[in-house]
Motif scaffolding. Structure first.
Motif, short mmCIF file in Angstrom:
data_model
loop_
_atom_site.label_atom_id
_atom_site.label_comp_id
_atom_site.label_asym_id
_atom_site.label_seq_id
_atom_site.Cartn_x
_atom_site.Cartn_y
_atom_site.Cartn_z
N LYS A 281 -5.66 -5.38 -38.19
CA LYS A 281 -7.09 -5.09 -38.38
C LYS A 281 -7.32 -3.65 -38.81
CE LYS A 281 -11.47 -5.22 -35.72
NZ LYS A 281 -11.67 -3.85 -35.22
N TYR A 282 -6.45 -2.75 -38.36
CA TYR A 282 -6.51 -1.33 -38.68
C TYR A 282 -7.88 -0.79 -38.28
CZ TYR A 282 -5.52 2.96 -41.34
OH TYR A 282 -5.30 4.25 -41.72
N ARG A 283 -8.57 -0.08 -39.18
CA ARG A 283 -9.88 0.48 -38.85
C ARG A 283 -11.01 -0.23 -39.57
NH1 ARG A 283 -7.77 6.65 -39.63
NH2 ARG A 283 -6.61 6.83 -37.68
N TYR A 284 -10.71 -1.40 -40.12
CA TYR A 284 -11.75 -2.15 -40.80
C TYR A 284 -12.70 -2.78 -39.78
CZ TYR A 284 -8.93 -1.86 -45.06
OH TYR A 284 -8.22 -1.41 -46.14
N SER A 285 -13.91 -2.99 -40.20
CA SER A 285 -14.87 -3.70 -39.35
C SER A 285 -14.65 -5.19 -39.50
CB SER A 285 -16.31 -3.34 -39.76
OG SER A 285 -16.59 -3.87 -41.05
N LEU A 286 -15.23 -5.97 -38.58
CA LEU A 286 -15.09 -7.42 -38.67
C LEU A 286 -15.69 -7.94 -39.98
CD1 LEU A 286 -16.00 -8.57 -35.03
CD2 LEU A 286 -13.75 -8.08 -35.99
N SER A 287 -16.83 -7.43 -40.35
CA SER A 287 -17.49 -7.93 -41.56
C SER A 287 -16.67 -7.63 -42.81
CB SER A 287 -18.89 -7.32 -41.70
OG SER A 287 -18.83 -5.91 -41.81
N GLU A 288 -16.01 -6.48 -42.83
CA GLU A 288 -15.19 -6.13 -43.99
C GLU A 288 -14.01 -7.06 -44.16
OE1 GLU A 288 -15.72 -1.36 -44.56
OE2 GLU A 288 -14.67 -2.05 -42.77
N LEU A 289 -13.55 -7.65 -43.05
CA LEU A 289 -12.42 -8.57 -43.10
C LEU A 289 -12.87 -10.02 -43.06
CD1 LEU A 289 -10.02 -6.68 -40.66
CD2 LEU A 289 -9.98 -6.70 -43.16
N ARG A 290 -14.19 -10.24 -43.16
CA ARG A 290 -14.78 -11.58 -43.12
C ARG A 290 -14.45 -12.28 -41.80
NH1 ARG A 290 -17.02 -9.33 -46.74
NH2 ARG A 290 -17.27 -10.06 -48.89
N LEU A 291 -14.53 -11.53 -40.71
CA LEU A 291 -14.28 -12.07 -39.38
C LEU A 291 -15.59 -12.18 -38.61
CD1 LEU A 291 -11.11 -10.04 -38.31
CD2 LEU A 291 -11.19 -12.49 -38.80
N GLU A 292 -15.65 -13.18 -37.73
CA GLU A 292 -16.78 -13.30 -36.82
C GLU A 292 -16.42 -12.59 -35.51
OE1 GLU A 292 -17.55 -17.47 -36.52
OE2 GLU A 292 -18.23 -17.64 -38.61
N SER A 293 -17.26 -12.70 -34.51
CA SER A 293 -16.98 -12.07 -33.23
C SER A 293 -15.71 -12.64 -32.62
CB SER A 293 -18.15 -12.28 -32.27
OG SER A 293 -19.32 -11.71 -32.79
N PRO A 294 -14.98 -11.84 -31.82
CA PRO A 294 -13.78 -12.35 -31.16
C PRO A 294 -14.09 -13.62 -30.38
CG PRO A 294 -13.95 -9.99 -30.87
CD PRO A 294 -15.24 -10.43 -31.49
N ARG A 295 -13.12 -14.51 -30.33
CA ARG A 295 -13.33 -15.80 -29.68
C ARG A 295 -13.49 -15.66 -28.17
NH1 ARG A 295 -8.51 -19.12 -31.56
NH2 ARG A 295 -8.49 -17.61 -33.24
N GLU A 296 -14.20 -16.60 -27.60
CA GLU A 296 -14.34 -16.68 -26.15
C GLU A 296 -13.22 -17.56 -25.61
OE1 GLU A 296 -16.40 -15.00 -24.31
OE2 GLU A 296 -17.43 -14.10 -26.04
N LEU A 297 -12.63 -17.15 -24.50
CA LEU A 297 -11.53 -17.91 -23.90
C LEU A 297 -11.94 -18.34 -22.50
CD1 LEU A 297 -8.58 -15.61 -24.99
CD2 LEU A 297 -9.22 -17.79 -26.00
N SER A 298 -12.08 -19.62 -22.29
CA SER A 298 -12.44 -20.14 -20.98
C SER A 298 -11.21 -20.61 -20.24
CB SER A 298 -13.43 -21.31 -21.12
OG SER A 298 -12.79 -22.42 -21.72
N THR A 299 -11.27 -20.57 -18.92
CA THR A 299 -10.14 -21.01 -18.11
C THR A 299 -9.87 -22.50 -18.29
OG1 THR A 299 -11.66 -21.31 -16.24
CG2 THR A 299 -10.47 -19.23 -16.37
N GLN A 300 -10.87 -23.24 -18.73
CA GLN A 300 -10.68 -24.68 -18.92
C GLN A 300 -9.88 -24.98 -20.19
OE1 GLN A 300 -13.76 -23.37 -18.23
NE2 GLN A 300 -13.74 -23.96 -16.06
N SER A 301 -9.89 -24.06 -21.15
CA SER A 301 -9.28 -24.35 -22.45
C SER A 301 -7.90 -23.73 -22.63
CB SER A 301 -10.19 -23.85 -23.57
OG SER A 301 -10.31 -22.43 -23.52
N ILE A 302 -7.38 -23.03 -21.61
CA ILE A 302 -6.09 -22.38 -21.76
C ILE A 302 -5.17 -22.78 -20.64
CG2 ILE A 302 -7.08 -20.38 -22.93
CD1 ILE A 302 -6.91 -18.86 -20.33
N SER A 303 -3.87 -22.71 -20.92
CA SER A 303 -2.88 -23.02 -19.90
C SER A 303 -2.71 -21.83 -18.96
CB SER A 303 -1.54 -23.35 -20.56
OG SER A 303 -1.09 -22.24 -21.33
N SER A 304 -2.15 -22.09 -17.80
CA SER A 304 -1.91 -21.03 -16.82
C SER A 304 -0.92 -20.02 -17.39
CB SER A 304 -1.35 -21.64 -15.53
OG SER A 304 -1.03 -20.63 -14.61
N TRP A 305 -1.29 -18.76 -17.36
CA TRP A 305 -0.45 -17.71 -17.94
C TRP A 305 -0.86 -16.38 -17.35
CZ3 TRP A 305 3.84 -16.66 -20.43
CH2 TRP A 305 3.98 -15.49 -21.17
N ASN A 306 0.11 -15.58 -16.96
CA ASN A 306 -0.20 -14.30 -16.35
C ASN A 306 0.69 -13.20 -16.94
OD1 ASN A 306 -1.65 -12.62 -14.61
ND2 ASN A 306 -0.08 -12.75 -13.04
#
Length: 278
Positions: free
Chosen positions: A248-273
């Motif tokens: 990503k370097y110092r580019y903004s999200l819009s400059e890289l055509r990215l949306e906001s970082p994804r949301e991660l819920s405990t229901q959608s991910i495996s157990s990991w620490n």
């Protein structure tokens, strides 16, 4: 035995990269080496010139960026620069198993880590992930902007306690690509010591570092960059793997055509620490 590499070139375009390793002739396709019967042709055909290992992987990196991203920004991933190979998931599973065995059976944990194709991880990081942000910038119409040209502000140091709180908040996942992270250098050093594998944290350059370290190293990213007056508050910080942070370097999200970082819920991910073990 030294590994030999070839490129298949027609009218100036590289169609594929091949190698001869341990008596096996293989073609590189979709980030994996697959058995090929083109050895005789590679030896005799002038359109199959030999290349160095470094050149071979640079070509593979460019081909991968072209195949996975291409020039059409409307087809790019919306939350991450580039999706990491699905094949890495099974390799990360082995890291997880090793982390769980680190103190009870360090020898077995070490065997698991050494069975991982860490060279492919390293090459992905260096030849693809680190170049993905520049690729997107070049093909998004924003290449004229020089990232980081605004006056830099002094960064506040982030404590280890705050980092671990951030990793925990984000379920030990990169908020861009979603990859399971291992932790930062403190966690890797503890893990390497437990399994008596110092090479896991050795090296001062990307080429000399271990592939697992490069791929699963955790850091944090300012969603709005410092160069665009982004704050150091928690709501502007996300857990990021090195691939996404440095890509990503110092580019903004819009400059890289990215949306906001994804949301991660405990229901959608495996157990990991991560690799953190108390």
């Amino acid at each position: 035995m030294k590994i030999q590499y070839w490129k298949w070139e027609v009218d100036g375009d590289v169609h594929c990269v091949f190698r001869l390793k341990d008596g096996q002739f293989q073609a590189h396709r979709d980030w994996s080496w697959q058995q090929s019967d083109y050895l005789e042709r590679a030896v005799q055909d002038p359109f199959f010139p030999n290349v160095s290992e470094m050149e071979a992987f640079k070509l593979i990196g460019l081909q991968t960026l072209e195949q996975r991203l291409g020039n059409d920004s409307t087809r790019w991933p919306k939350h991450c620069l580039i999706d990491y190979p699905a094949e890495f998931e099974s390799q990360i599973d082995l890291v997880q198993q090793a982390a769980e065995l680190a103190h009870q059976d360090p020898r077995r944990a070490r065997e698991l880590v050494r069975s991982i194709d860490h060279e492919s991880m390293k090459r992905w990081f260096i030849d693809v992930a680190l170049r993905s942000g520049a690729w997107r910038s070049m093909h998004s119409g924003n290449a004229s902007r020089n990232p980081g040209t605004n006056r830099k502000r002094k960064r506040k140091s982030i404590s280890q306690k705050r980092l671990e709180s951030l990793f925990q908040r984000d379920h030990w996942r990169c908020r861009y690509c979603g990859i399971r992270i291992g932790g930062n250098r403190r966690h890797f050093k503890s893990f390497a010591k437990a399994i008596e594998m110092p090479e896991l944290v050795a090296g001062r350059t990307d080429e000399s570092r271990h592939g697992i370290y490069l791929l699963l190293m955790a850091s944090y990213d300012h969603v709005t960059p410092h160069s665009d007056h982004g704050s150091d508050e928690d709501d502007n910080l996300v857990t990021a793997c090195w691939s996404c942070q440095f890509g990503k370097y110092r580019y903004s999200l819009s400059e890289l055509r990215l949306e906001s970082p994804r949301e991660l819920s405990t229901q959608s991910i495996s157990s990991w620490n991560g690799l953190l073990r108390d």
